[in-house]
Each structure stands twice: as structure tokens, then as C-alpha cells.
Scaffold this active site. Sequence first.
Site, mmCIF file in Angstrom:
data_model
loop_
_atom_site.group_PDB
_atom_site.id
_atom_site.type_symbol
_atom_site.label_atom_id
_atom_site.label_comp_id
_atom_site.label_asym_id
_atom_site.label_seq_id
_atom_site.Cartn_x
_atom_site.Cartn_y
_atom_site.Cartn_z
ATOM 1 N N SER A 183 -0.295 5.723 2.644
ATOM 2 C CA SER A 183 0.175 5.272 3.957
ATOM 3 C C SER A 183 1.695 5.260 3.995
ATOM 4 O O SER A 183 2.360 5.387 2.969
ATOM 5 C CB SER A 183 -0.341 3.861 4.245
ATOM 6 O OG SER A 183 0.365 2.929 3.427
ATOM 7 N N LYS A 184 2.217 5.058 5.204
ATOM 8 C CA LYS A 184 3.666 4.987 5.391
ATOM 9 C C LYS A 184 4.259 3.862 4.529
ATOM 10 O O LYS A 184 5.341 3.994 3.977
ATOM 11 C CB LYS A 184 3.944 4.744 6.873
ATOM 12 C CG LYS A 184 5.403 4.575 7.211
ATOM 13 C CD LYS A 184 5.583 4.205 8.666
ATOM 14 C CE LYS A 184 6.957 3.712 8.982
ATOM 15 N NZ LYS A 184 7.546 2.749 8.083
ATOM 16 N N ARG A 185 3.513 2.746 4.421
ATOM 17 C CA ARG A 185 4.028 1.604 3.644
ATOM 18 C C ARG A 185 4.258 1.976 2.177
ATOM 19 O O ARG A 185 5.187 1.505 1.551
ATOM 20 C CB ARG A 185 3.059 0.417 3.739
ATOM 21 C CG ARG A 185 3.170 -0.339 5.052
ATOM 22 C CD ARG A 185 2.311 -1.597 5.051
ATOM 23 N NE ARG A 185 0.895 -1.289 4.876
ATOM 24 C CZ ARG A 185 0.104 -0.867 5.846
ATOM 25 N NH1 ARG A 185 0.594 -0.695 7.065
ATOM 26 N NH2 ARG A 185 -1.178 -0.604 5.625
#
Length: 510
Positions: free
Chosen positions: A265-267
Amino acid sequence: MSHQAVRVRFAPSPTGPLHIGGVRTALFNYLFARKNNGTFILRIEDTDQARFVDGAEQYIIDSLDWCGIQIDEGITAGGPHAPYRQSERKDLYRKYAEILVDKGFAYRAFDTPDELDRLRKEAESRKGAFTYNALVREKMNNSLSLGEDRVKEKIAAGLPYVIRHKMPEDHWVEFQDVIRGEVEVNTSTLDDKILLKADGMPTYHLANVVDDHLMEISHVIRGEEWLPSTPLHVLLYEAFGWQDTMPVFAHMPLTLKPDGQGKLSKRDGDRLGFPVFPLAWIQPDTGEMSSGYRESGYFPEAFINILALLGWNPGTEQEIFSMDELIHAFSLDRIVKAGSRFDPEKARWFNHQYLIKKSGDELAAMFAGELAQRDLKYDTAYISKALNLVKERAFLLTDLWDQSWFFFQSPSSYDEKVIKKVWKEDSASLLHDLSTLLVPVEPFKAGHIEPILKNLAESRKIGFGKLMNPLRLALVGSNIGPGLMDIMEVLGKESVLQRINKALQIIQSP
């Protein structure tokens, strides 16, 4: 099933920037199309208007363009099945939803959001979950339980309704998946999905099946998150009577976090300091900036090479592939089932392989912006020579300045730690003598410079390092950089003498 032509589509939703998992889906579709002389279609699935993000569609187009994934048919290229944006095909879907109602494969449901919410909360209070399925539908507010007259009254009164698929009871749905093999699902585990929303927009399920049929899609190659929806899609093909032209399904493995635990994910990118998007993206509502591979100094060819090997195995030891080589080697049956871990360090390694193969001139063209930003002007031949010397030390294009700045700017200060270590009491007189010896050297090439330094060290009876270390400090301000003779040759005599002179004025003997 016999399909004459290979026709595949990449059908993203414009709900934000394109994640690298999405680019990989596009790439695998593109490679498959090119390998089989087929057609690659870009379709925008913007039926979820609530999640629509301004600029996301253009971002998708720009990303594919940067990656070198060419669109044969679709929103930018046009084609025989236009429009290729689902919001512009809205009227079409109602027609097909009504066909399913008439055939008894779907029904109108008038349940209000409040009613459904109440049922969900009741189920939760009993530690259960509410599912709109064969077990409850006869008791709900829909055309199956109301009778024809009541339904007509409600429609005449303008009451909103959705059209739901009528899932058959206790029926086995079977289909072949190129990657997963035989898949079997019992419909008792599935609910009655909404096909057409109250606003007249289709859901993904209806729009995707109708569009794939009308656009004559031969193969649906998509992420494994769509696998649970496929039994419904198969039932819809059968309900419409399209089972003979149903596409071949291939559900690709997930792209996993670097530690292999869960979907990337982006995180993860923010936390570990690597991009998860092809291009930088600014979130319209918050102005939050996310980094991209392009802006981080990656080559599109390297980026594509990295993605191709996520979940696909060429069956050989080869790791570096051009787009043409990928097309030649690609096949669906070499896609693996298991999720593939994204390795940011390996991504940097790939980029390094592409960087060192670039000529100095190619790198000079890419470096021009870096110099312009600092208002520095040099001719291409000079920049090319300098970058050729340092490219082995760079992984990303953005590393090149840090590795080469001293070719374009004279040091304005000198590293204190290095001074302490290498500047001895005779350093100043050594460099002074050296500069006198360098004046007559012609041509000013590494091969001519080296003997002069060696002779000086021998005549003073000192080790070579005792001369080289303070000289490097004088020329680059620290103890960094490639071979010193090479640095001197590129800098040229005038610059070398100026820098030695400047260092002698600034660096005080201990």
C-alpha cells in the site's frame, strides 16, 4: 471456446493515482496483446461517481504513456466500441439490466438505505452479518415479494429502486482460470449483488460484463481481488446467453509488502521511503504529495522490468529485459499463483543496471535540468565525460548530482574531518610544487599527469597517498569521487590550478 482475435482491456477506476499493482495489470495485458498480435484497450470504469477524483483519469493516461504502454483502442485512441468511459454508456446498462429482469435473472428492490441499515445493525447485535440473499429476499421490499401491481404503483410513484441479481440457490458455478486452474463455488455462499443502482448507474459487475461482451474481450487478466466476483460474472454471461463467447479468465497474484505480509500500500512506501506510484501525485482535496518513480530518478524501462518480474517467471536466469524481449518471452502460464513481494532494493539495483548502460550523452540530456536549476552552463561533451566517470556510483538519476557536483562547481568549503586526517605540515608546499610542475603539461590527460605526481612523491621520498589525499581535498573539497587522474583530466588544467591555489589560501596548516 474459440476466439479469433486476442482483445484485452485495462479498466481502471479514476478514484486516485494508479498504484504499481495497477500498472503491472496494464503491463501484463499489454504484453499478452503484443505477443499475440492482439488489441490493448483502455477503458475507464467511472461508475462509482462518489469516489471519482479529479485528475485521476489524466494521471492514468500519463502513467501508461511514461511506461511505454501504447493504447490501441480506448479513451485516448478512440475505436469501434466508443465511448470507452462507462459514465458515457449509462443508458446502455439499464437496457441490459431490464433484459435480466424480464428473463427472471434479476429483480427490482425498493428497500431504503435506512431499512437495510436497520437490518445490518440488528444482525450485528446478534454477532452476525446481514446478507441480502436467497434466504431473505422473499421477505424483503422487492418485486419478488410485492406482486406486479404493487411494483407498478411504486414505479409510478417514482420510488427509487435498485436492480439486484437473483442468485440461484445451491448451484455450483465452475470456471477455468489460466492461473488458478479449475474454480468451483457454491452459490449458497454468494449474495444478491446490486447490478443497477438507484441513480441509474451500473455497478462494476454489470458494466464490466456488458462492456467486455460488447467490446469482444477475449481474455480478462486482472488482480486476484476480483476472483470472488467471477462466479457472479460467469452467471451473468450465462443469463444473457453469451456463454459461448465468455472471455478466458486469468487472476494475477497480489503485489505484497517488502516483508511479504499483506498487500503493498501507499503507507508502506511512505514508511519505508520508496514510491508506490509511477508518477508523483498531488491529492486535489488535501494537496498531499506522493512521490513517483519518474521523479525519484527511475527509468521507465527499469520500472517496467521490475514490474514484469513481479509474479511472472521467464523460466530462465535472465533478469534484464527490454520491452521487446518481454513481449517475446511473455505467456500467461508462467504467471505464478503466490503473491509476489516487492523489493525496493532490487528495484534500485535494476535501475542501476539501466543507468550504467546509458552513454554519457544520453545522461547529459537527462541531467540538463539539474544544471539549469542551478544556473550552470556546460557543453554536452564536458557533462558527458563527467557523468561517464561517476555513473557506476549512481543508482538513480537523482544520485548523479551528488556524485558529480564538483565537476560543475568549485568547492566552496573543505571537509573539516578530512582536513584533520590528510592535511599535514608539508601538504601546502607539496601542492605548491605540484601546481608549478603541472603548468607545462600538454595535452592535459591522465596518462601525462600521473608520472608527474609519481616523480614528485619519489623525489620527496613520501608515499603516493600523502600527495594524493590533500590534492583530492583541494579539488573536490572532501575525500569523495572517482579516480583522481580522471577528475583532473575532465576538469582541465586551468580549473585544477585555480582549485589548488584556492585551497592553499583557505586551508591552514595544522
